[in-house]
Design an enzyme around this catalytic site. Structure first.
Site, PDB file in Angstrom:
ATOM      1  CB  ILE A  17      -0.948  -0.025   1.221  1.00  0.00           C
ATOM      2  CG1 ILE A  17      -1.998  -1.144   1.051  1.00  0.00           C
ATOM      3  CG2 ILE A  17      -1.632   1.319   1.417  1.00  0.00           C
ATOM      4  CD1 ILE A  17      -2.827  -1.425   2.306  1.00  0.00           C
ATOM      5  CB  THR A  93      -0.200  -7.907  10.462  1.00  0.00           C
ATOM      6  OG1 THR A  93      -1.395  -8.422  11.024  1.00  0.00           O
ATOM      7  CG2 THR A  93       0.256  -8.813   9.350  1.00  0.00           C
ATOM      8  CE1 TYR A 154      -2.062  -4.666  11.642  1.00  0.00           C
ATOM      9  CE2 TYR A 154      -4.402  -5.206  11.593  1.00  0.00           C
ATOM     10  CZ  TYR A 154      -3.298  -4.611  11.013  1.00  0.00           C
ATOM     11  OH  TYR A 154      -3.426  -3.951   9.815  1.00  0.00           O
ATOM     12  N   GLY A 185      -9.667  -2.430   4.041  1.00  0.00           N
ATOM     13  CA  GLY A 185     -10.300  -3.719   4.341  1.00  0.00           C
ATOM     14  C   GLY A 185      -9.314  -4.818   4.001  1.00  0.00           C
TER      15      GLY A 185
HETATM   16  P1  NAD Z   1       3.437  -4.701   3.602  1.00  0.00           P
HETATM   17  O1  NAD Z   1       4.033  -5.599   4.630  1.00  0.00           O
HETATM   18  O2  NAD Z   1       3.209  -5.258   2.233  1.00  0.00           O
HETATM   19  O3  NAD Z   1       4.274  -3.362   3.537  1.00  0.00           O
HETATM   20  C1  NAD Z   1       4.646  -2.721   4.745  1.00  0.00           C
HETATM   21  C2  NAD Z   1       5.959  -1.998   4.556  1.00  0.00           C
HETATM   22  O4  NAD Z   1       6.287  -1.402   5.825  1.00  0.00           O
HETATM   23  C3  NAD Z   1       7.119  -2.929   4.190  1.00  0.00           C
HETATM   24  O5  NAD Z   1       7.832  -2.411   3.097  1.00  0.00           O
HETATM   25  C4  NAD Z   1       7.945  -2.995   5.451  1.00  0.00           C
HETATM   26  O6  NAD Z   1       9.350  -3.171   5.212  1.00  0.00           O
HETATM   27  C5  NAD Z   1       7.667  -1.632   6.079  1.00  0.00           C
HETATM   28  N1  NAD Z   1       7.908  -1.645   7.520  1.00  0.00           N
HETATM   29  C6  NAD Z   1       7.503  -2.560   8.442  1.00  0.00           C
HETATM   30  N2  NAD Z   1       7.974  -2.249   9.658  1.00  0.00           N
HETATM   31  C7  NAD Z   1       8.697  -1.103   9.524  1.00  0.00           C
HETATM   32  C8  NAD Z   1       9.441  -0.294  10.429  1.00  0.00           C
HETATM   33  N3  NAD Z   1       9.575  -0.625  11.724  1.00  0.00           N
HETATM   34  N4  NAD Z   1      10.044   0.821   9.950  1.00  0.00           N
HETATM   35  C9  NAD Z   1       9.944   1.143   8.634  1.00  0.00           C
HETATM   36  N5  NAD Z   1       9.275   0.410   7.735  1.00  0.00           N
HETATM   37  C10 NAD Z   1       8.650  -0.708   8.168  1.00  0.00           C
HETATM   38  O7  NAD Z   1       2.021  -4.185   4.212  1.00  0.00           O
HETATM   39  P2  NAD Z   1       0.710  -3.571   3.502  1.00  0.00           P
HETATM   40  O8  NAD Z   1      -0.290  -4.661   3.346  1.00  0.00           O
HETATM   41  O9  NAD Z   1       1.070  -2.724   2.334  1.00  0.00           O
HETATM   42  O10 NAD Z   1       0.167  -2.672   4.716  1.00  0.00           O
HETATM   43  C11 NAD Z   1       0.457  -1.293   4.820  1.00  0.00           C
HETATM   44  C12 NAD Z   1      -0.347  -0.743   5.980  1.00  0.00           C
HETATM   45  O11 NAD Z   1      -1.745  -1.006   5.777  1.00  0.00           O
HETATM   46  C13 NAD Z   1       0.014  -1.390   7.326  1.00  0.00           C
HETATM   47  O12 NAD Z   1      -0.028  -0.406   8.357  1.00  0.00           O
HETATM   48  C14 NAD Z   1      -1.101  -2.401   7.534  1.00  0.00           C
HETATM   49  O13 NAD Z   1      -1.329  -2.701   8.896  1.00  0.00           O
HETATM   50  C15 NAD Z   1      -2.276  -1.668   6.904  1.00  0.00           C
HETATM   51  N6  NAD Z   1      -3.371  -2.550   6.482  1.00  0.00           N
HETATM   52  C16 NAD Z   1      -3.207  -3.435   5.469  1.00  0.00           C
HETATM   53  C17 NAD Z   1      -4.273  -4.232   5.092  1.00  0.00           C
HETATM   54  C18 NAD Z   1      -4.176  -5.211   3.945  1.00  0.00           C
HETATM   55  O14 NAD Z   1      -5.174  -5.920   3.685  1.00  0.00           O
HETATM   56  N7  NAD Z   1      -3.051  -5.299   3.234  1.00  0.00           N
HETATM   57  C19 NAD Z   1      -5.505  -4.141   5.766  1.00  0.00           C
HETATM   58  C20 NAD Z   1      -5.613  -3.235   6.803  1.00  0.00           C
HETATM   59  C21 NAD Z   1      -4.537  -2.433   7.157  1.00  0.00           C
END
Ligand code: NAD
Length: 246
Positions: A17, A93, A154, A185
């Site tokens: 994202i 997560t 989480y 979502g």
């Molecule tokens: P992802 O794991 O694909 O990407 C997350 C990125 O954050 C990664 O590049 C990772 O290296 C970086 N990261 C993690 N910990 C870090 C830290 N301590 N310092 C710096 N960078 C860090 O995740 P995503 O699915 O793209 O999710 C992005 C956000 O959206 C998150 O906050 C997640 O909780 C939230 N979210 C995602 C979903 C989903 O369905 N994918 C749903 C609800 C919420």
């Protein structure tokens, strides 16, 4: 303020994202600093943005570490100038039954998702106050709106992000800084693919019969980051394909 004067920090912009948010903001003329633990991922996002004519820099940052944040913030200011858009997207997560959830697992989740959001935001608030202008967009989660089994840590961390958003929105409402949150979502990202969930199977249960895409979230964030969203603060812009209606 026109887009060419805007500078954004997108945490976790190395994939998923965050990568989509950085790419969409850059396409609108915003200069973007990609902050990620994964420098190779951040570099990859920067390459894509530059190939499309945008301006971006990649920085290796751990949002759970105050020194790392301060160093990256100073570097961002030197490279791009004062920051007026902050997207707190980086997060982790885990699926762990509550009865056996360890304190370490709890602390780690809160430290990255909630305290990390607090520390990064605090780093940039002073310059937003000086400018009398700022956009803070926090990526929360539908898990905090609905609950989620085996995700108490989480959901609690993201529920904290929602309360944090509302408190800051009220504190800065008359200072030109808006603070909103976007709860995705079910979005098809590497994070989700690494978990126990069958993405294609879950997609069939969605009202739209598809998982969300990172770009779906990115465009909502871009709206909240825009001048047009100046009178929107403390709000929830849910991006869930109609799965939860509240
Ligand atoms: P992802 O794991 O694909 O990407 C997350 C990125 O954050 C990664 O590049 C990772 O290296 C970086 N990261 C993690 N910990 C870090 C830290 N301590 N310092 C710096 N960078 C860090 O995740 P995503 O699915 O793209 O999710 C992005 C956000 O959206 C998150 O906050 C997640 O909780 C939230 N979210 C995602 C979903 C989903 O369905 N994918 C749903 C609800 C919420």
């Amino acid at each position: 303020m026109s887009p060419e004067n805007k500078v954004a920090v997108v945490t976790g912009g190395g994939r998923g994202i965050g990568q989509a948010i950085a790419t969409v903001l850059a396409a609108k003329g915003v200069d973007v600093a990609i902050w990620d633990l994964d420098k190779a991922g951040a570099d990859n996002t920067v390459t894509t943005i530059r190939e499309n004519g945008g301006t971006a820099v990649a920085l290796e940052v751990d949002i759970a570490d105050r020194d790392s944040i301060t160093k990256a913030a100073n570097r961002t200011r030197t490279d791009l100038g004062p920051v007026n858009i902050l997207v707190n997207n980086a997060g982790i997560t885990a699926y762990e039954p509550f009865a056996t959830m360890t304190e370490d697992a709890w602390d780690r989740m809160i430290r990255v998702n909630l305290k990390g959001t607090f520390m990064v935001t605090q780093e940039f608030v002073a310059e937003m106050l000086d400018a009398g202008n700022g956009r803070i967009i926090n990526i929360s989660s539908s898990s905090a709106q609905t609950g989620a089994p085996a995700m108490a840590h989480y959901a609690a961390s993201k529920g904290g992000v929602i309360g944090f958003t509302k408190a800051l929105a009220m504190e800065f409402a008359d200072k030109g800084i808006t603070v909103n949150h976007v709860p995705p979502g079910f979005v098809d990202t590497p994070l989700v693919r690494e978990g126990p969930v069958d993405v294609e199977q879950v997609a069939t249960m969605m009202p739209m019969k598809r998982a969300g895409q990172p770009a779906d979230v990115a465009h909502a964030v871009a709206y909240l980051a825009s001048d047009e969203a100046a009178y929107v603060t403390g709000q929830t812009l849910s991006v869930n394909g109609g799965r939860y209606l509240f």
